[in-house]
Motif scaffolding. Structure first.
Motif, PDB file in Angstrom:
ATOM      1  N   LYS A 192       1.117  -1.591  -0.051  1.00 22.99           N
ATOM      2  CA  LYS A 192      -0.257   0.036   0.081  1.00 22.99           C
ATOM      3  C   LYS A 192       0.997   0.826   0.160  1.00 22.99           C
ATOM      4  CE  LYS A 192      -4.127  -2.196   1.364  1.00 22.99           C
ATOM      5  NZ  LYS A 192      -5.893  -1.209   1.618  1.00 22.99           N
ATOM      6  N   MET A 193       1.641   1.091   0.917  1.00 21.86           N
ATOM      7  CA  MET A 193       3.255   2.585   0.528  1.00 21.86           C
ATOM      8  C   MET A 193       3.994   2.743  -0.738  1.00 21.86           C
ATOM      9  SD  MET A 193       3.502   3.911   3.512  1.00 21.86           S
ATOM     10  CE  MET A 193       5.284   4.533   2.882  1.00 21.86           C
ATOM     11  N   ILE A 194       3.476   1.618  -1.330  1.00 23.45           N
ATOM     12  CA  ILE A 194       4.611   1.555  -2.926  1.00 23.45           C
ATOM     13  C   ILE A 194       3.131   2.012  -3.229  1.00 23.45           C
ATOM     14  CG2 ILE A 194       5.073   0.327  -4.504  1.00 23.45           C
ATOM     15  CD1 ILE A 194       6.454  -1.518  -2.894  1.00 23.45           C
ATOM     16  N   ASP A 195       2.026   1.914  -3.508  1.00 27.29           N
ATOM     17  CA  ASP A 195       0.962   2.540  -4.039  1.00 27.29           C
ATOM     18  C   ASP A 195       0.889   3.997  -3.965  1.00 27.29           C
ATOM     19  OD1 ASP A 195       0.155   0.179  -5.694  1.00 27.29           O
ATOM     20  OD2 ASP A 195      -1.118  -0.429  -3.690  1.00 27.29           O
ATOM     21  N   THR A 196       0.763   4.734  -2.705  1.00 31.70           N
ATOM     22  CA  THR A 196       1.051   5.994  -2.618  1.00 31.70           C
ATOM     23  C   THR A 196       1.945   7.206  -3.428  1.00 31.70           C
ATOM     24  OG1 THR A 196       2.241   5.923  -0.323  1.00 31.70           O
ATOM     25  CG2 THR A 196      -0.252   6.087  -0.319  1.00 31.70           C
ATOM     26  N   LEU A 197       3.816   6.684  -3.557  1.00 33.31           N
ATOM     27  CA  LEU A 197       4.686   6.727  -3.975  1.00 33.31           C
ATOM     28  C   LEU A 197       5.209   6.608  -5.917  1.00 33.31           C
ATOM     29  CD1 LEU A 197       6.798   4.741  -1.623  1.00 33.31           C
ATOM     30  CD2 LEU A 197       6.538   7.398  -1.237  1.00 33.31           C
ATOM     31  N   ASP A 198       5.140   8.325  -5.721  1.00 35.82           N
ATOM     32  CA  ASP A 198       5.496   7.298  -7.270  1.00 35.82           C
ATOM     33  C   ASP A 198       7.475   7.292  -7.798  1.00 35.82           C
ATOM     34  OD1 ASP A 198       5.677   9.018  -9.956  1.00 35.82           O
ATOM     35  OD2 ASP A 198       6.622  11.066  -9.275  1.00 35.82           O
ATOM     36  N   ILE A 199       6.472   5.650  -8.077  1.00 36.51           N
ATOM     37  CA  ILE A 199       8.301   5.151  -8.301  1.00 36.51           C
ATOM     38  C   ILE A 199       8.257   5.066  -9.776  1.00 36.51           C
ATOM     39  CG2 ILE A 199       8.753   2.897  -8.589  1.00 36.51           C
ATOM     40  CD1 ILE A 199       7.991   3.495  -5.793  1.00 36.51           C
ATOM     41  N   GLY A 200       9.686   5.340  -9.555  1.00 41.79           N
ATOM     42  CA  GLY A 200      10.679   4.973 -11.116  1.00 41.79           C
ATOM     43  C   GLY A 200      11.824   5.430 -10.585  1.00 41.79           C
ATOM     44  N   GLU A 201      12.340   5.268 -11.762  1.00 41.47           N
ATOM     45  CA  GLU A 201      13.989   5.223 -12.097  1.00 41.47           C
ATOM     46  C   GLU A 201      14.673   6.959 -11.956  1.00 41.47           C
ATOM     47  OE1 GLU A 201      17.843   3.938 -14.650  1.00 41.47           O
ATOM     48  OE2 GLU A 201      15.898   3.683 -15.170  1.00 41.47           O
ATOM     49  N   ARG A 202      14.153   7.597 -11.895  1.00 44.27           N
ATOM     50  CA  ARG A 202      14.695   8.606 -11.612  1.00 44.27           C
ATOM     51  C   ARG A 202      13.508   9.057 -10.616  1.00 44.27           C
ATOM     52  NH1 ARG A 202      16.712  11.896 -15.526  1.00 44.27           N
ATOM     53  NH2 ARG A 202      17.032  10.109 -17.663  1.00 44.27           N
ATOM     54  N   THR A 203      12.203   9.426 -10.089  1.00 40.58           N
ATOM     55  CA  THR A 203      11.668   9.364  -8.539  1.00 40.58           C
ATOM     56  C   THR A 203      11.989   8.220  -7.525  1.00 40.58           C
ATOM     57  OG1 THR A 203       9.768   7.668  -9.916  1.00 40.58           O
ATOM     58  CG2 THR A 203       9.716  10.331 -10.790  1.00 40.58           C
ATOM     59  N   THR A 204      11.141   8.072  -7.222  1.00 40.57           N
ATOM     60  CA  THR A 204      11.385   7.681  -5.770  1.00 40.57           C
ATOM     61  C   THR A 204      11.750   5.930  -6.352  1.00 40.57           C
ATOM     62  OG1 THR A 204      10.108   8.883  -3.985  1.00 40.57           O
ATOM     63  CG2 THR A 204      10.634   6.634  -3.558  1.00 40.57           C
ATOM     64  N   ARG A 205      13.001   5.203  -5.516  1.00 39.78           N
ATOM     65  CA  ARG A 205      13.565   4.336  -5.423  1.00 39.78           C
ATOM     66  C   ARG A 205      13.268   3.057  -4.240  1.00 39.78           C
ATOM     67  NH1 ARG A 205      19.602   4.416  -9.276  1.00 39.78           N
ATOM     68  NH2 ARG A 205      18.235   5.465 -10.692  1.00 39.78           N
ATOM     69  N   VAL A 206      12.584   2.395  -4.240  1.00 37.07           N
ATOM     70  CA  VAL A 206      12.574   1.739  -2.621  1.00 37.07           C
ATOM     71  C   VAL A 206      13.581  -0.305  -3.395  1.00 37.07           C
ATOM     72  CG1 VAL A 206      10.262  -0.142  -0.997  1.00 37.07           C
ATOM     73  CG2 VAL A 206       9.751   2.467  -3.346  1.00 37.07           C
ATOM     74  N   ALA A 207      14.034  -0.011  -2.088  1.00 31.10           N
ATOM     75  CA  ALA A 207      14.838  -0.804  -1.599  1.00 31.10           C
ATOM     76  C   ALA A 207      13.687  -2.213   0.009  1.00 31.10           C
ATOM     77  CB  ALA A 207      16.027  -0.385  -1.170  1.00 31.10           C
ATOM     78  N   VAL A 208      13.959  -3.497   0.054  1.00 31.19           N
ATOM     79  CA  VAL A 208      13.335  -4.088   0.907  1.00 31.19           C
ATOM     80  C   VAL A 208      13.969  -5.400   2.114  1.00 31.19           C
ATOM     81  CG1 VAL A 208      11.281  -5.753   1.810  1.00 31.19           C
ATOM     82  CG2 VAL A 208      11.215  -3.589   0.063  1.00 31.19           C
ATOM     83  N   MET A 209      14.520  -4.983   3.104  1.00 28.54           N
ATOM     84  CA  MET A 209      15.560  -5.374   3.133  1.00 28.54           C
ATOM     85  C   MET A 209      14.590  -6.045   4.458  1.00 28.54           C
ATOM     86  SD  MET A 209      18.419  -2.753   3.999  1.00 28.54           S
ATOM     87  CE  MET A 209      19.379  -4.266   5.492  1.00 28.54           C
TER      88      MET A 209
END
Length: 313
Positions: free
Chosen positions: A35-52
């Protein structure tokens, strides 16, 4: 579209999957991440996400460079398995610094000024020294959010998180309501700069102010009572200008001028009397007498000034 349209981040989720987190609770954490990922503007030039994922050991499920679209990210999250055993939170944060926040793993160079953000989700008390590690992460410019669930130790959360603590420490009673935090983070990450979004209604200058904004005006203008539009200030009002003789207001600015018979000095403020008796500056037939920016005519001995005050008989 509910996704953030501004403020790119390099965002790392660090999730606790120690023995105390039951399998069905861990599934709820994964839903929260999706759900967090749904709210973010994901992309190579926008928000990048990693999960640990961490317990006694730490596993980088995927670094910042792997996925740049929401569907692939959420698919990868759905396959994450809990590690069980201990709660080595300090080790997890250290691993994020050593192995995830590196350019090889997809973190953007410092010159890009992309905020580095960590969100730690835990329900326990760290079994290692988290204080020093968290402090060095913050010193390295990483913004740390701590999310505590159920039995989480509040003191440990506060030791981990960035200042101000009331904006970086969150607590929920159960994993069942962790999704409630999605809107909290959405506010934090999305409304960080309303001015950049272009949705403000300031006529001249927009000043971001946490999650809100204020309008301001260019120099020489003043904010109207509606707090949005601007009016040119009368720059020639007494005390506002530095003109020696004449001030001419000019759309929020001003220029200086001089009285007749004076000329503006190179400083563009003060005036000097012109020599009105310089050749071509007067119309006296015989003698010109300069007089502080003005002049009068006179005649040689044996002549008298005519009524026109210029010629002589």
């Amino acid at each position: 579209d509910t996704a953030c349209k501004n403020r790119p981040l390099d965002l790392v989720f660090i999730i606790d999957s120690s023995r105390s987190v039951r399998p069905e609770e861990f599934e709820k954490v994964k839903i929260f991440l999706s759900k967090m990922i749904d709210t973010l503007d994901i992309g190579e030039r926008t928000t990048r996400v990693a999960v640990m994922n961490y317990a006694s050991t730490v596993k980088v499920e995927f670094p910042l460079r792997t996925y740049f679209d929401k569907a692939s990210m959420k698919e990868a999250i759905s396959h994450i398995e809990p590690l069980s055993a201990g709660t080595m939170t300090g080790l997890a944060i250290q691993t994020a610094m050593d192995e995830v926040f590196t350019e090889e793993m997809g973190t953007r160079p410092a010159t890009f000024n992309i905020p580095k953000v960590v969100i730690v989700v835990t329900d326990g008390r760290p079994q290692d020294q988290v204080q020093d590690v968290a402090a060095s992460a913050r010193t390295a410019g990483i913004e740390v959010y701590a999310v505590g669930v159920d039995r989480a130790d509040m003191q440990s959360l506060r030791i981990m998180a960035s200042e101000p603590l009331d904006e970086h420490v969150f607590y929920v009673e159960t994993y069942g309501v962790i999704e409630k935090l999605t809107s909290k983070f959405r506010e934090t990450f999305c409304a960080a700069n309303v001015c950049a979004l272009g949705t403000h209604d300031c006529e001249q200058v927009c000043v971001s102010n946490g999650r809100a904004y204020l309008c301001d005006c260019y120099e020489g203008y003043t904010l109207n009572p509606d707090k949005r539009t601007c009016s040119a200030v009368d720059m020639c009002a007494p005390g506002r200008h530095e003109c020696d003789q004449i001030c001419v207001s000019n759309n929020g600015s001003y220029v200086c001028e001089c009285y007749e018979g004076y000329t503006l000095n190179p400083d563009k403020k003060t005036c000097s009397a012109m020599d009105m008796c310089a050749p071509g500056g007067h119309d006296c037939a015989q003698v010109c007498l300069s007089n502080d920016g003005s002049y009068s005519c006179d005649c040689f001995e044996g002549y008298t000034l005519n009524p026109d005050k210029k010629t002589c008989s």
